[in-house]
Design a protein around this motif. Structure first.
Motif, PDB file in Angstrom:
ATOM      1  N   GLU A  39       9.197   6.627   4.916  1.00 27.87           N
ATOM      2  CA  GLU A  39       8.487   5.409   5.032  1.00 27.87           C
ATOM      3  C   GLU A  39       9.552   4.243   4.437  1.00 27.87           C
ATOM      4  OE1 GLU A  39       4.212   7.562   4.179  1.00 27.87           O
ATOM      5  OE2 GLU A  39       5.060   6.213   2.592  1.00 27.87           O
ATOM      6  N   PHE A  96      10.625   1.728   7.100  1.00 27.37           N
ATOM      7  CA  PHE A  96      10.262   0.477   7.513  1.00 27.37           C
ATOM      8  C   PHE A  96      10.236  -0.475   6.464  1.00 27.37           C
ATOM      9  CE2 PHE A  96       5.828  -0.493   5.794  1.00 27.37           C
ATOM     10  CZ  PHE A  96       5.803  -1.801   6.337  1.00 27.37           C
ATOM     11  N   HIS A  97      10.377  -0.099   5.226  1.00 30.92           N
ATOM     12  CA  HIS A  97      10.382  -1.313   4.170  1.00 30.92           C
ATOM     13  C   HIS A  97      11.733  -1.825   4.373  1.00 30.92           C
ATOM     14  CE1 HIS A  97       7.541   1.230   1.348  1.00 30.92           C
ATOM     15  NE2 HIS A  97       6.797   0.849   2.669  1.00 30.92           N
ATOM     16  N   GLN A 153       0.683  -1.304   0.020  1.00 27.04           N
ATOM     17  CA  GLN A 153      -0.238   0.079   0.060  1.00 27.04           C
ATOM     18  C   GLN A 153       0.938   1.275   0.011  1.00 27.04           C
ATOM     19  OE1 GLN A 153      -2.325   0.851   3.392  1.00 27.04           O
ATOM     20  NE2 GLN A 153      -3.788   1.979   2.215  1.00 27.04           N
ATOM     21  N   ASP A 154       2.188   1.164   0.712  1.00 30.19           N
ATOM     22  CA  ASP A 154       2.834   2.417   0.750  1.00 30.19           C
ATOM     23  C   ASP A 154       3.395   2.535  -0.746  1.00 30.19           C
ATOM     24  OD1 ASP A 154       3.025   2.984   3.145  1.00 30.19           O
ATOM     25  OD2 ASP A 154       4.812   2.266   3.844  1.00 30.19           O
ATOM     26  N   ARG A 190       8.692  12.737   2.179  1.00 29.42           N
ATOM     27  CA  ARG A 190       7.495  11.925   2.718  1.00 29.42           C
ATOM     28  C   ARG A 190       8.005  10.256   2.339  1.00 29.42           C
ATOM     29  NH1 ARG A 190       3.060  14.989   3.497  1.00 29.42           N
ATOM     30  NH2 ARG A 190       1.775  12.718   4.001  1.00 29.42           N
ATOM     31  N   ARG A 194      -1.358   7.737   6.584  1.00 25.44           N
ATOM     32  CA  ARG A 194      -1.281   6.265   6.910  1.00 25.44           C
ATOM     33  C   ARG A 194      -0.527   5.928   8.269  1.00 25.44           C
ATOM     34  NH1 ARG A 194      -0.067   6.041   1.673  1.00 25.44           N
ATOM     35  NH2 ARG A 194       2.337   5.694   1.913  1.00 25.44           N
ATOM     36  N   ARG A 195       0.020   7.119   8.655  1.00 28.19           N
ATOM     37  CA  ARG A 195       0.911   6.788  10.046  1.00 28.19           C
ATOM     38  C   ARG A 195       0.650   8.159  10.860  1.00 28.19           C
ATOM     39  NH1 ARG A 195       3.736   4.650   5.810  1.00 28.19           N
ATOM     40  NH2 ARG A 195       4.447   2.508   6.369  1.00 28.19           N
TER      41      ARG A 195
END
Lengths: 313, 97
Positions: free
Chosen positions: A162, A165-166, A78-79, A158, B47-48
């Motif tokens: 994220e 995390f990946h 989804q990311d 942005r 989302r976060r």
């Protein structure tokens, strides 16, 4: 000199000064047409990569080994969709429409990263992609947070938040398998063997074969050359591989005391050219899937537009 | 290839990060209507826990100053130095000023 070109010269000088001060160019500023075109090409290619990049891992969502892994993989894929949308949004500020971008991808006139044309053959690949592919992406993307075009830099900030995390979920997955059976360890090694060289190719051709790099760096679009970033990635990754207990499949890989960096071999650049020009293992499959998804979603787009039009009346 | 009909309109998205802060522009997205714009904005931009409130505004209704007007629009503030506190000399021994 005519009045028009006088004005153009003034605008160009102002643009150059803004870039030289490391200030950002914003959507409504005047910019050289080549700068705009270069950005459209680069941001669109990046956006398409995120969207196509959902496929190799999406392939494993229904076969995740546990609910925990499934939730993580769903969130990750989804990311990727979200990253694609941030980048399409940035690209549209350059006066190109989403429709045009989609059409260019589907017609094969714009490209996406060669890495997504390799298959995912087992669940270990989910881990390897997180660790190596997202790791390479982070190396590429962190300097782009300071790129000269404002909306692109903001999208990259942005995305970079994220990506961490990946990468970590991938590394943790592999570390878990490495603590398992001999068979699981062999799966990890086999997966790393397949993805190592394609991951190195993600930084693009060597500097002496990358004709656009100099102009992109002069404009502040790129901040580092392909080879600089590739070196940085190798230097970061070798200790991680040691901690994990896997071998990177490069007989030339060794620490160079003088350079304070790792020496390493070159990827097969002929293979890279083949994959980029459409002859990789999964190019046809990825594009067919993207086209099918787009066509099968047509009725949803049309129905929503019709509903909105009726509600407005 | 199928023709792509009726592209959904573009919305600009503003997110309030937490109570006490202004809504800040975070990007744009396409949606068929306002309700869908908010739903998509939630999925794309929060989302976060990035926000507690979202504004979605059709891009075509935003009025913006154009860069060509930059000088006449913003130049006057440059020569009104008396608008700034540093314009005024206050003796050093006057407290809390």
């Amino acid at each position: 000199m005519s009045a028009v070109s006088d004005q153009e010269t003034g605008l160009l000088a102002e643009f150059d000064e803004t870039v030289a001060r490391h200030e950002r160019i914003e959507p409504r500023d005047w910019m050289p047409e080549k700068y705009r075109q270069t950005l459209v090409r680069q941001i669109a290619q990046h956006a398409h990569s995120e969207i196509i990049g959902m496929q190799p891992e999406g392939n494993w969502i229904t076969r995740a080994p546990s609910l925990r892994r499934k939730a993580i993989l769903l969130a990750k894929v989804q990311d990727e969709a979200g990253h694609g949308l941030y980048l399409y949004s940035a690209c549209e500020t350059l006066g190109v429409s989403r429709r045009e971008l989609t059409e260019r991808l589907l017609a094969g006139r714009q490209k996406y990263s060669s890495i997504f044309n390799y298959p995912t053959l087992g669940y270990a690949d989910v881990g390897t992609i997180g660790w190596l592919v997202d790791g390479a992406a982070i190396c590429n993307q962190v300097p782009l947070c300071r790129t000269s075009y404002g909306p692109y830099g903001r999208a990259m900030i942005r995305i970079c938040k994220e990506e961490s995390f990946h990468q970590r979920q991938g590394y943790e997955l592999l570390a878990t398998m490495m603590r398992g059976t001999d068979e699981q360890r062999a799966m990890v090694q086999e997966s790393v063997d397949r993805f190592w060289w394609p991951a190195l190719m993600m930084f693009g051709p060597p500097d002496n074969d990358s004709p656009n790099t100099a102009q992109s760096m002069a404009w502040g679009i790129k901040r580092n050359t392909n080879d600089e970033l590739r070196q940085k990635f190798v230097d970061m990754t070798v200790p991680q591989a040691e901690a994990l207990g896997v071998t990177l499949p490069d007989p030339e890989l060794r620490w160079n005391e003088e350079r304070q960096a790792y020496d390493f071999g070159q990827p097969d650049w002929e293979e890279f050219k083949q994959v980029v020009s459409g002859n990789g293992p999964c190019n046809a499959q990825r594009m067919a899937h993207r086209r099918q998804a787009h066509e099968e979603g047509a009725w949803v787009r049309e129905a929503a537009a019709a509903f909105a039009a009726r509600s407005e009346r | 290839m199928t023709e792509i009909r009726d592209e959904w309109p573009l919305y600009e998205i503003f997110v309030r990060g937490k109570r006490g802060l202004n809504h800040v522009h975070v990007g744009s997205l396409h949606a068929a209507d306002d309700e869908m714009a908010l739903r998509h904005a939630r999925d794309v931009y929060t989302r976060r826990n990035e926000g507690v409130s979202i504004w979605a505004v059709r891009s075509d209704v935003i009025a913006a100053s154009s860069p060509d007007e930059k000088d006449p629009m913003f130049a006057p503030s440059g020569d009104k130095v008396y608008r700034h506190p540093t314009f005024y000399d206050i003796p050093d021994d006057v407290p809390h000023m």
